[in-house]
Motif scaffolding. Structure first.
Motif, PDB file in Angstrom:
ATOM      1  N   ARG A 155       0.834  -1.207   0.000  1.00  0.00           N
ATOM      2  CA  ARG A 155       0.000   0.000   0.000  1.00  0.00           C
ATOM      3  C   ARG A 155       0.869   1.257   0.000  1.00  0.00           C
ATOM      4  NH1 ARG A 155      -2.623   3.134   4.017  1.00  0.00           N
ATOM      5  NH2 ARG A 155      -4.685   3.890   3.375  1.00  0.00           N
ATOM      6  N   ASN A 156       1.985   1.184   0.696  1.00  0.00           N
ATOM      7  CA  ASN A 156       2.910   2.315   0.829  1.00  0.00           C
ATOM      8  C   ASN A 156       4.311   1.874   0.416  1.00  0.00           C
ATOM      9  OD1 ASN A 156       0.743   3.677   2.325  1.00  0.00           O
ATOM     10  ND2 ASN A 156       1.374   2.403   4.060  1.00  0.00           N
ATOM     11  N   ASP A 190       2.714  -1.238  10.482  1.00  0.00           N
ATOM     12  CA  ASP A 190       1.680  -1.072   9.460  1.00  0.00           C
ATOM     13  C   ASP A 190       1.386  -2.368   8.716  1.00  0.00           C
ATOM     14  OD1 ASP A 190       0.088   0.615   7.461  1.00  0.00           O
ATOM     15  OD2 ASP A 190       1.669  -0.202   6.176  1.00  0.00           O
ATOM     16  N   GLY A 191       2.429  -3.090   8.332  1.00  0.00           N
ATOM     17  CA  GLY A 191       2.257  -4.358   7.639  1.00  0.00           C
ATOM     18  C   GLY A 191       1.997  -4.248   6.149  1.00  0.00           C
ATOM     19  N   ALA A 195      15.442  -4.574   0.599  1.00  0.00           N
ATOM     20  CA  ALA A 195      14.001  -4.315   0.628  1.00  0.00           C
ATOM     21  C   ALA A 195      13.371  -5.072   1.780  1.00  0.00           C
ATOM     22  CB  ALA A 195      13.360  -4.717  -0.693  1.00  0.00           C
ATOM     23  N   PHE A 196      12.436  -4.400   2.464  1.00  0.00           N
ATOM     24  CA  PHE A 196      11.719  -4.982   3.593  1.00  0.00           C
ATOM     25  C   PHE A 196      10.229  -4.745   3.402  1.00  0.00           C
ATOM     26  CE2 PHE A 196       9.497  -4.383   7.588  1.00  0.00           C
ATOM     27  CZ  PHE A 196       9.848  -5.516   8.314  1.00  0.00           C
ATOM     28  N   GLY A 197       9.434  -5.795   3.527  1.00  0.00           N
ATOM     29  CA  GLY A 197       7.991  -5.623   3.468  1.00  0.00           C
ATOM     30  C   GLY A 197       7.392  -6.227   2.216  1.00  0.00           C
ATOM     31  N   PRO A 198       6.103  -6.022   1.996  1.00  0.00           N
ATOM     32  CA  PRO A 198       5.440  -6.611   0.843  1.00  0.00           C
ATOM     33  C   PRO A 198       6.064  -6.148  -0.466  1.00  0.00           C
ATOM     34  CG  PRO A 198       4.047  -4.944   1.894  1.00  0.00           C
ATOM     35  CD  PRO A 198       5.180  -5.207   2.816  1.00  0.00           C
ATOM     36  N   GLY A 199       6.447  -7.106  -1.294  1.00  0.00           N
ATOM     37  CA  GLY A 199       7.149  -6.810  -2.538  1.00  0.00           C
ATOM     38  C   GLY A 199       8.638  -7.046  -2.458  1.00  0.00           C
ATOM     39  N   GLN A 200       9.178  -7.342  -1.270  1.00  0.00           N
ATOM     40  CA  GLN A 200      10.624  -7.503  -1.167  1.00  0.00           C
ATOM     41  C   GLN A 200      11.111  -8.704  -1.973  1.00  0.00           C
ATOM     42  OE1 GLN A 200      10.791  -8.242   3.303  1.00  0.00           O
ATOM     43  NE2 GLN A 200      12.237  -9.817   2.647  1.00  0.00           N
ATOM     44  N   GLN A 201      10.227  -9.670  -2.228  1.00  0.00           N
ATOM     45  CA  GLN A 201      10.616 -10.850  -3.000  1.00  0.00           C
ATOM     46  C   GLN A 201      10.916 -10.510  -4.454  1.00  0.00           C
ATOM     47  OE1 GLN A 201       7.510 -10.164  -2.051  1.00  0.00           O
ATOM     48  NE2 GLN A 201       6.306 -10.264  -3.935  1.00  0.00           N
TER      49      GLN A 201
END
Length: 477
Positions: free
Chosen positions: A42-43, A319-320, A440-446
């Motif tokens: 989201r962010n 936030d997640g 990268a950390f968080g959603p999308g880091q893969q």
């Protein structure tokens, strides 16, 4: 923990403190985006320690471990295994050694451009900068930096321009683009008394509904007010003060926010947007210190950047839904430690930067006064002959080169003297072509691969956020 609890409990500040303030206790590679699946971010918070060579990251961690007994923020992320990590090729369209405008344009426009320009490709095309894409997609967007907000790195995410030097013009472009948060230095590009065309750009922003702040107190008051107006914060002429000098000057501490404070403020404001936000954060004075071979300026600004990184990571954990990317645009000066621990420990006791030292010397100084000034700033006394060597630069026509050195100060000469006392050496006063760290950390880091080109990061951000690559300025896809 919910985002609202994060802010209610002031967890940003507390989380940053867990890594500790640095002053406490003492040609394009792809024609397609990278592929991958996972939760949509989201962010996005894109963190840039401008001009950070591997030696800068290494010595900042050494300083943190030796002084505070813990890893730096960046190294903690590696140690804990919570991030994806890669190396990034930083070249521009016309050089293996990029400048900051071409580097940021590679991220911002997804196209390699020549050094010196902002999102203008060699064929003359003008790719839409990424913050314009995200703004059109409904997200709140902004930039925070310790150098002029109109400088190359923030501008590369924001505008198209044939010259990175057109900072007065870039300030006006920001007004028309109506980005949600823009904070940094560069008063001379907004103040009617300092602009060549005498336009009151601050007034122009105010009349358009922006909240304009120029001091730390005004920023804190804007945060307390909690309004939804877009924010322009310009806190200093040129770049903001070096973190080390700011820490030992009460007036600077009272008048100018730290990078972590600006980041916390920006996140607080941007996160009110229901569609999420994208924020670029730059530790720009890391680059300026590297150009000056200024070890105190370099390492304490790097640690100040990492304090801001801790703020971003703390928000992302709470936030997640936030992807944090941390990297640099290029190496600079390639500093390294070439001696023993005890010499390097002298840096812990520094009170001021080499910039502060040299700005305060003039041709009327005696060698004894030079030695006294350096001992006050750095905690050791150079020899009388070394002081005389420095003074020679003030009594002859100055021909010292190097970027961000308008007064032609002998930065390289002082750094060469300083190596004897700190064991820190430098390869040059300019950018390097090294591959650099990216994590990268968080959603999308893969989506981050072990080796990427700088242009890949443009596509990675769009894919991570689920935003189509061809969104245009009108918001249509």
């Amino acid at each position: 923990m919910k985002r609202r609890d994060f802010f209610r409990n002031a967890a940003l500040t507390a989380a940053a403190a867990t890594v500790t303030s640095p002053f406490s206790s003492l040609g394009n590679s792809r024609n397609h985006p990278p592929q991958g699946r996972g939760k949509v971010a989201r962010n996005i918070i894109f963190m840039v320690s401008d001009g950070m060579s591997a030696g800068t990251l290494t010595m900042a961690n050494m300083l943190s471990e030796l002084r505070d007994g813990r890893l730096s923020t960046w190294m903690s992320l590696y140690h804990d295994g919570t991030v994806s990590r890669g190396l990034m090729d930083t070249a521009s369209a016309n050089s293996l050694v990029t400048d900051s405008s071409a580097a940021s344009s590679a991220w911002g426009g997804g196209v390699r451009v020549n050094n010196g320009v902002l999102n203008v490709a060699p064929d003359g095309s003008r790719p839409i900068p990424i913050l314009q894409k995200f703004k059109a997609a409904g997200k709140a967007v902004g930039c925070v930096t310790t150098v002029p907000i109109t400088h190359a790195t923030p501008a590369g995410f924001c505008v198209n321009n044939d010259s990175r030097s057109a900072q007065a013009e870039i300030a006006l472009a920001y007004h028309d683009l109506r980005f949600d948060v823009m904070m940094g230095g560069g008063t001379e590009y907004f103040d009617s008394e300092r602009r060549k065309d005498k336009q009151d750009v601050f007034g122009k922003f105010r009349k358009s509904g922006f909240r304009v702040v120029q001091t730390r107190d005004e920023l804190l008051a804007a945060d307390a007010a909690g309004d939804a107006a877009p924010l322009l914060g310009v806190f200093h002429a040129d770049g903001l003060p070096y973190a080390l000098d700011r820490e030992h000057d009460e007036q600077l501490k009272n008048n100018t926010p730290s990078l972590a404070e600006m980041v916390e403020s920006a996140i607080r404001r941007l996160s009110k947007n229901r569609n999420g936000f994208v924020l670029q954060v730059e530790g720009g004075k890391v680059d300026w210190a590297a150009h000056a071979n200024d070890i105190g300026g370099l390492l304490f600004d790097q640690l100040a950047f990492e304090e801001a990184l801790a703020t971003a990571i703390a928000f992302a954990k709470a936030d997640g839904d936030t992807l944090v990317i941390v990297t640099t645009d290029h190496g600079n000066a390639n500093p390294g430690l070439f001696g023993g621990t005890k010499d390097f420990e002298r840096v812990f006791r520094f009170r001021h930067t080499n910039d502060w030292v040299l700005q305060g010397i003039d041709r009327d100084f005696t060698a004894a006064q030079v030695r006294e000034r350096i001992e006050h700033a750095h905690g050791y006394a150079i020899s009388a002959n070394e002081a005389i060597q420095l003074l020679a630069h003030y009594v002859t026509d100055r021909n010292e080169d190097g970027l961000y050195n308008p007064y032609k100060l002998p930065f390289a000469d002082l750094a060469a003297i300083q190596r004897k006392y700190t064991s820190v050496g430098w390869a040059s006063t300019g950018h390097s072509g090294d591959h650099v760290e990216v994590a990268a950390f968080g959603p999308g880091q893969q989506l981050l691969r072990p080796f990427v080109r700088n242009t890949d990061m443009h596509h990675l951000m769009l894919e991570a956020a689920g935003v189509a690559a061809n969104v245009n300025r009108s918001g249509r896809f």
